[in-house]
Design a protein around this motif. Structure first.
Motif, PDB file in Angstrom:
ATOM      1  N   LEU A   1       6.623  -7.617   3.019  1.00 45.14           N
ATOM      2  CA  LEU A   1       6.361  -8.003   1.638  1.00 45.14           C
ATOM      3  C   LEU A   1       5.177  -7.216   1.067  1.00 45.14           C
ATOM      4  O   LEU A   1       5.256  -6.685  -0.056  1.00 45.14           O
ATOM      5  N   PHE A   2       4.099  -7.124   1.837  1.00 45.78           N
ATOM      6  CA  PHE A   2       2.937  -6.374   1.354  1.00 45.78           C
ATOM      7  C   PHE A   2       3.263  -4.881   1.224  1.00 45.78           C
ATOM      8  O   PHE A   2       2.753  -4.190   0.338  1.00 45.78           O
ATOM      9  N   GLY A   3       4.136  -4.416   2.138  1.00 43.55           N
ATOM     10  CA  GLY A   3       4.552  -3.019   2.032  1.00 43.55           C
ATOM     11  C   GLY A   3       5.350  -2.766   0.769  1.00 43.55           C
ATOM     12  O   GLY A   3       5.166  -1.756   0.082  1.00 43.55           O
ATOM     13  N   ALA A   4       6.273  -3.679   0.451  1.00 41.50           N
ATOM     14  CA  ALA A   4       7.081  -3.538  -0.760  1.00 41.50           C
ATOM     15  C   ALA A   4       6.224  -3.593  -2.011  1.00 41.50           C
ATOM     16  O   ALA A   4       6.537  -2.954  -3.029  1.00 41.50           O
ATOM     17  N   LEU A   5       5.154  -4.371  -1.932  1.00 40.02           N
ATOM     18  CA  LEU A   5       4.239  -4.483  -3.074  1.00 40.02           C
ATOM     19  C   LEU A   5       3.184  -3.383  -3.073  1.00 40.02           C
ATOM     20  O   LEU A   5       2.291  -3.379  -3.933  1.00 40.02           O
TER      21      LEU A   5
END
Length: 660
Positions: free
Chosen positions: A296-300
């Motif tokens: 999730l943090f990577g996608a963001l």
């Protein structure tokens, strides 16, 4: 009641201002707080032994017809002649107030199996102009003893409404169905519609001691005259199963053996059943949840940021590890609730009370001590059942040595890591050491500070054995589990964030910026490294261990979360292929303990368990100790706990390292 009432309207009021105030009063262990909880929807602590309710509880009772009543659950009391602070509180808030400040109505909860005991309290209340309703409980138990009660005749004798209600058997009412709630509500409505009862003429206002004895005799005579016509005893009675069981459970030899056997079984079941569930949750948190957060943090496009580091290595690693112990706590709470609701814990009080004689504490002091094995905070508050200030202080100093349920999470972690085949037995032994510590420190205090503290006999009503009600077991378990979860969501979360911040801050002289520093070069490691040498004689000279014990001062659950945070930041690549499938945290702990102990990890593990048991429980315990006995005695207690913890841990390690 006026807003200036001695009940503290502005502080404790729950219902709408102007609602009638209904006070629930009764002897301990008659079902008073259980009835209060059912009527108000509160989750007030209830128990099968006296002394559980030591503070005022207040809630809104909404009747079937939509009327709001301001319900107050008062501390349990046998009479209005106070022998302890909680009994004095009940008298002050019900009798010694001005007439305008008294409750609008008093509900006396009475045990149908022992009406004479509650009758004396009713006699005293009838000497004051009050609206009064008597609620009879435990009628099913009375029936098994061949006792039947005519409620109408009893009402004539007492001169007030009498209603038969068994709070243990009440079920949620169905639409249109009549329930025991309705009978009680009708009685309340009738009583509130009438003026207060005229006080009975009993010779109040006596001045000398002889007249006081005459007044007591008059009350007992009045109670006997009221009860006798309404009570019918079967001509023949067989000895009950409870009486037969008590001949064994309360035996001076077999009783203690059965008690220790029951406690061993509780811990064995807890650790055995919870282990696979904990493993599944651990894999879930460290696997899909952590990976999902990273994705999730990577996608963001926030991977590698301080926020991502806080969430993944702080909140998920720390709080997540503690939450894996929820099944463990739930199983423990269910088992203890079963023992409590069945009536066995009251027998345990009698069995263990014999050991109380050795340290000179009054028998009633055992009640707060046994509560301490659940949580030290309410246990210290429960010392108000003791009449002497010296007894209360001494008991407050001993309670931190009772092993609360928060420490259980750490015990299981350590025991499962170093003694995987015997984790339940190891935890059981730690609890035996806890009992020995209470006795040993009690002997020390008695022989030094309180040589003249007297001892009162333990007076306790032993409830009839009965099959626990699933609804009450679920309610009691959820109430305790909710307290654990609230701790995990508040104190633990704050501690996790603080530990993460310290681990993300470079120590003076170290390179790096906030969030971009190795944990070994952080302020957390540097601070723990200063403390660690003091633990060297106990085989615990390592900053990981010292740091976890430091955060343990806040709450014992944070010991596990601190370990999880610390080791999650270390490089796990050194684990050999033979160690795959084992808990990474457990493997890291074994490696750390082997190094810090000089090759004696088992001895160091026992030393850690003893240190965890003996040193200061948590800041919440300290706060309530300050409230109950002041800063000076609290400071003395902390020094005593840390000193004994260090001495015992050192002694255990130095002795056991000769074998392990």
């Amino acid at each position: 009641m006026t807003p200036s009432s001695c009940h503290g309207e502005s502080t404790y009021r729950s219902a709408t201002i102007g609602s009638p105030v209904v006070a629930f009063i009764g002897a301990p262990n008659v079902g008073k707080s259980t009835l209060y909880n059912l009527l108000t929807g509160s989750r007030r602590q209830t128990g099968n032994w006296p002394g559980t309710t030591v503070e005022i509880g207040r809630g809104t009772w909404r009747t079937r017809h939509g009327r709001e009543l301001d319900a107050i659950d008062f501390p349990g009391t046998y009479s209005l002649d106070p022998q302890s602070p909680d009994e004095a509180l009940t008298r002050e808030l019900v009798i010694d107030c001005t007439p305008d400040d008294r409750p609008d109505l008093v509900v006396v909860v009475a045990d149908a199996t022992n009406l004479a005991r509650s009758g004396y309290l009713i006699a005293q209340l009838r000497e004051v102009p009050l609206r009064l309703v008597v609620v009879l409980t435990m009628l099913d138990v009375a029936a098994t003893r061949g006792l039947t009660i005519d409620a109408k005749r009893l009402a004539d004798g007492f001169g007030c409404e009498v209603v038969a209600v068994d709070p243990r058997m009440i079920r949620p009412r169905k639409q249109g169905a009549s329930t025991p709630h309705d009978e009680l509500e009708h009685a309340i409505e009738r009583a509130l519609a009438l003026p207060p009862l005229s006080p009975r003429n009993s010779g109040c206002g006596v001045e000398d001691e002889g007249d006081e004895f005459a007044l007591v005799d008059d009350r007992f005579a009045w109670v006997d005259a009221a009860i006798t016509p309404a009570l019918h005893q079967a001509a023949t009675m067989r000895r009950s199963a409870t009486e037969a069981a008590d001949r064994v459970l309360l035996h001076p030899i077999f009783g203690p053996l059965i008690f220790f056997g029951v406690m061993w079984l509780v811990f064995q079941i807890t650790t055995t059943v919870a282990a696979p569930i904990q493993g599944w949750l651990d894999a879930l948190i460290s696997g899909p949840i952590t990976v999902g957060a990273e994705s999730l943090f990577g996608a963001l496009r926030l991977d590698g940021t301080i926020l991502a580091d806080l969430v993944i290595n702080g909140v998920i690693a720390g709080v997540g590890m503690v939450l894996t112990f929820v099944p463990l706590m739930a199983i423990m709470f269910v088992l203890l609730s079963l023992l409590e609701d069945s009536g066995y814990l009251a027998r345990a009080a009698v069995v263990v009370d014999r050991a109380m004689a050795a340290i000179g504490l009054p028998g009633r002091a055992f009640l707060p001590l046994i509560v301490g094995f659940g949580c030290n905070v309410p246990a210290i508050t429960a010392t108000r059942v003791l009449g002497s200030a010296r007894e209360r202080i001494m008991t407050c100093l001993l309670i931190p040595f009772t092993s609360c349920s928060a420490r259980l999470t750490v015990y299981v972690m350590v025991a499962s890591t170093f003694f995987p085949a015997n984790a339940g037995t190891v935890v059981f032994v730690v609890y035996l050491v806890s009992i020995a510590l209470v006795i040993g420190v009690g002997l020390l205090l008695r022989s030094t500070l309180w040589r003249k503290v007297g001892r009162e006999p333990l007076l306790i009503d032993l409830p009839t054995f009965h099959v626990p009600q699933p609804r009450l077991i679920v309610s009691a378990t959820w109430m305790r589990l909710r307290g654990f979860l609230q701790t995990a969501g508040t104190i633990i979360l704050l501690t996790v964030v603080a530990v993460w911040a310290l681990q993300s801050t470079p120590a003076p002289g170290q390179q790096g910026s906030f969030g971009q520093v190795a944990v070994t070069d952080s302020v957390y490691a540097a601070t723990a490294g200063v403390v660690a040498p003091a633990l060297a004689p106990a085989g615990l000279d390592d900053w990981h261990t010292a740091g976890a014990l430091m955060t343990g001062f806040v709450a014992k659950e944070t010991v596990v979360s601190s370990w999880a945070q610390t080791y999650s930041l270390d490089d796990p690549s050194a684990l050999s292929s033979e160690e795959q499938g084992h808990s990474p945290l457990g493997l890291a702990l074994r490696e750390t303990f082997t190094e810090s102990s000089g090759g004696h990890p088992i001895a160091a593990a026992w030393a850690l368990l003893i240190f965890l048991l003996a040193y200061t429980p948590c800041v919440s315990t300290l706060a309530v100790q300050v409230r109950e006995m002041g800063w000076r005695w609290t400071g003395f207690g902390v020094a005593l706990q840390v000193g004994i913890a260090w001495l015992l841990a050192t002694g255990v390690f130095q002795l056991l390292r000769l074998w392990w």
